[in-house]
Design a protein around this motif. Structure first.
Motif, PDB file in Angstrom:
ATOM      1  N   GLN A  42      19.509 -23.477  66.498  1.00 38.21           N
ATOM      2  CA  GLN A  42      18.460 -22.680  65.875  1.00 38.21           C
ATOM      3  C   GLN A  42      19.056 -21.354  65.440  1.00 38.21           C
ATOM      4  N   ASN A  43      18.474 -20.777  64.391  1.00 42.54           N
ATOM      5  CA  ASN A  43      18.956 -19.497  63.883  1.00 42.54           C
ATOM      6  C   ASN A  43      17.823 -18.487  63.785  1.00 42.54           C
ATOM      7  N   LEU A  44      18.183 -17.223  63.921  1.00 42.56           N
ATOM      8  CA  LEU A  44      17.316 -16.137  63.505  1.00 42.56           C
ATOM      9  C   LEU A  44      17.691 -15.783  62.080  1.00 42.56           C
ATOM     10  N   VAL A  45      16.692 -15.611  61.213  1.00 46.50           N
ATOM     11  CA  VAL A  45      16.939 -15.362  59.797  1.00 46.50           C
ATOM     12  C   VAL A  45      16.126 -14.156  59.343  1.00 46.50           C
ATOM     13  N   LEU A  46      16.800 -13.188  58.705  1.00 46.85           N
ATOM     14  CA  LEU A  46      16.061 -12.096  58.095  1.00 46.85           C
ATOM     15  C   LEU A  46      15.235 -12.637  56.938  1.00 46.85           C
ATOM     16  N   ASP A  47      14.061 -12.093  56.766  1.00 46.86           N
ATOM     17  CA  ASP A  47      13.139 -12.548  55.727  1.00 46.86           C
ATOM     18  C   ASP A  47      13.865 -12.654  54.383  1.00 46.86           C
ATOM     19  N   PRO A  48      14.077 -13.868  53.860  1.00 49.13           N
ATOM     20  CA  PRO A  48      14.811 -14.011  52.591  1.00 49.13           C
ATOM     21  C   PRO A  48      14.076 -13.438  51.395  1.00 49.13           C
ATOM     22  N   ALA A  49      12.782 -13.123  51.566  1.00 47.28           N
ATOM     23  CA  ALA A  49      12.018 -12.518  50.468  1.00 47.28           C
ATOM     24  C   ALA A  49      12.000 -10.995  50.545  1.00 47.28           C
ATOM     25  N   ALA A  50      12.656 -10.418  51.544  1.00 49.72           N
ATOM     26  CA  ALA A  50      12.681  -8.959  51.668  1.00 49.72           C
ATOM     27  C   ALA A  50      13.345  -8.358  50.431  1.00 49.72           C
ATOM     28  N   PRO A  51      12.766  -7.293  49.862  1.00 45.25           N
ATOM     29  CA  PRO A  51      13.302  -6.743  48.617  1.00 45.25           C
ATOM     30  C   PRO A  51      14.575  -5.936  48.793  1.00 45.25           C
ATOM     31  N   ASN A  52      14.959  -5.636  50.034  1.00 49.97           N
ATOM     32  CA  ASN A  52      16.108  -4.758  50.269  1.00 49.97           C
ATOM     33  C   ASN A  52      17.217  -5.443  51.060  1.00 49.97           C
ATOM     34  N   LEU A  53      17.418  -6.742  50.838  1.00 53.15           N
ATOM     35  CA  LEU A  53      18.460  -7.449  51.560  1.00 53.15           C
ATOM     36  C   LEU A  53      19.845  -6.871  51.274  1.00 53.15           C
ATOM     37  N   ASP A  54      20.044  -6.352  50.073  1.00 53.33           N
ATOM     38  CA  ASP A  54      21.342  -5.754  49.759  1.00 53.33           C
ATOM     39  C   ASP A  54      21.629  -4.555  50.656  1.00 53.33           C
ATOM     40  N   GLN A  55      20.595  -3.785  51.006  1.00 52.17           N
ATOM     41  CA  GLN A  55      20.765  -2.636  51.883  1.00 52.17           C
ATOM     42  C   GLN A  55      20.858  -3.053  53.354  1.00 52.17           C
ATOM     43  N   LEU A  56      20.261  -4.185  53.689  1.00 55.99           N
ATOM     44  CA  LEU A  56      20.278  -4.661  55.071  1.00 55.99           C
ATOM     45  C   LEU A  56      21.567  -5.401  55.425  1.00 55.99           C
ATOM     46  N   TYR A  57      22.297  -5.855  54.423  1.00 61.64           N
ATOM     47  CA  TYR A  57      23.445  -6.718  54.657  1.00 61.64           C
ATOM     48  C   TYR A  57      24.495  -6.041  55.545  1.00 61.64           C
ATOM     49  N   GLY A  58      24.899  -4.825  55.213  1.00 55.40           N
ATOM     50  CA  GLY A  58      25.910  -4.129  56.002  1.00 55.40           C
ATOM     51  C   GLY A  58      25.499  -3.946  57.453  1.00 55.40           C
ATOM     52  N   PRO A  59      24.313  -3.378  57.719  1.00 61.61           N
ATOM     53  CA  PRO A  59      23.864  -3.266  59.114  1.00 61.61           C
ATOM     54  C   PRO A  59      23.737  -4.609  59.818  1.00 61.61           C
TER      55      PRO A  59
END
Length: 237
Positions: free
Chosen positions: A26-43
């Motif tokens: 099983q995986n935890l997944v950040l909301d793929p529809a979040a508008p700021n995934l580019d900003q969340l990627y590094g953290p």
């Protein structure tokens, strides 16, 4: 944290483990529809997450904790004897940083690689849409590091360049050139890319102690692993 900075976290349903046939994952997944995934990627990388296509995920298996995030300490990395031989063996290759995306030559190489390495696993009949869906994302800071011998494309290292480090996402190569050690060579070139860009870390995804397909990562020293106490140097065997 401001409400606008929050992002939903989902847990997938149990599915077949890609590393152990007798286990589920099983995986935890950040909301793929979040508008700021580019900003969340590094953290997210810093917290041990990994990109696959447009998803940022972290293994969250109730009965297994084998997948351990790992990263190379770029400033202190020195190739060992086998890695130096790999560099010498591939000195005839031209390394280029290319715009990511689909083309026929890349796709043909990808298909040959999957048919050789993952025959019968469901990935070995990848269409163009599968190639795009798995290797790229519109928000991801991706480049394709291509390895050519003359006009021949021998390997592609899908590489994400974030503000705090570089992520080695996936590498595929000509299965007829396995003696070259192209997977190792691609990582060595990604280390050099990180050095040129002043990045402290090269993220290698997950290390699995003793797994025949994942334990090779311990050879890239010094390696750090992420534990409950944060990033720590990998203990020496």
């Amino acid at each position: 944290m401001r409400r606008s900075d929050q992002v939903r976290l989902f847990q997938t349903l149990p599915h077949a483990c890609g590393y152990y046939a007798d286990r589920t994952a099983q995986n935890l997944v950040l909301d793929p529809a979040a508008p700021n995934l580019d900003q969340l990627y590094g953290p997210a990388l810093e917290r041990g997450f990994r990109r696959a296509g447009g998803h940022l995920y972290f293994p969250h298996c109730p009965q297994c904790h084998a997948c351990t995030p790992c990263r190379i300490d770029v400033a202190n990395f020195q190739p060992d004897r086998a890695q130096r031989r790999c560099l010498k063996r591939n000195a005839d290759l031209v390394v280029s940083e290319s715009i990511p995306g689909y083309n026929r030559e890349r796709h043909a190489l990808y298909e040959r690689y999957l048919q050789s390495r993952h025959a019968g696993g469901g990935m070995d009949d990848a269409e163009a849409s599968d190639f795009r869906r798995f290797l790229t994302a519109p928000w991801s800071p991706t480049l394709f590091m291509e390895l050519h011998q003359g006009e021949r494309l021998l390997a592609v290292a899908v590489t994400d360049v974030c503000l705090n480090g570089i992520s080695a996402v996936y590498t595929f190569f000509d299965p007829n050139e396995s003696a070259r050690g192209l997977g190792t060579y691609a990582i060595l070139q990604q280390v050099e890319l990180a050095r040129r860009r002043g990045m402290p870390w090269l993220y290698l995804g997950f290390w699995i102690d003793g797994h025949p397909k994942m334990d090779y990562k311990r050879r890239f020293k010094p390696l750090q692993i992420r534990t409950a106490d944060g990033w720590q140097p990998m203990p020496q065997a």
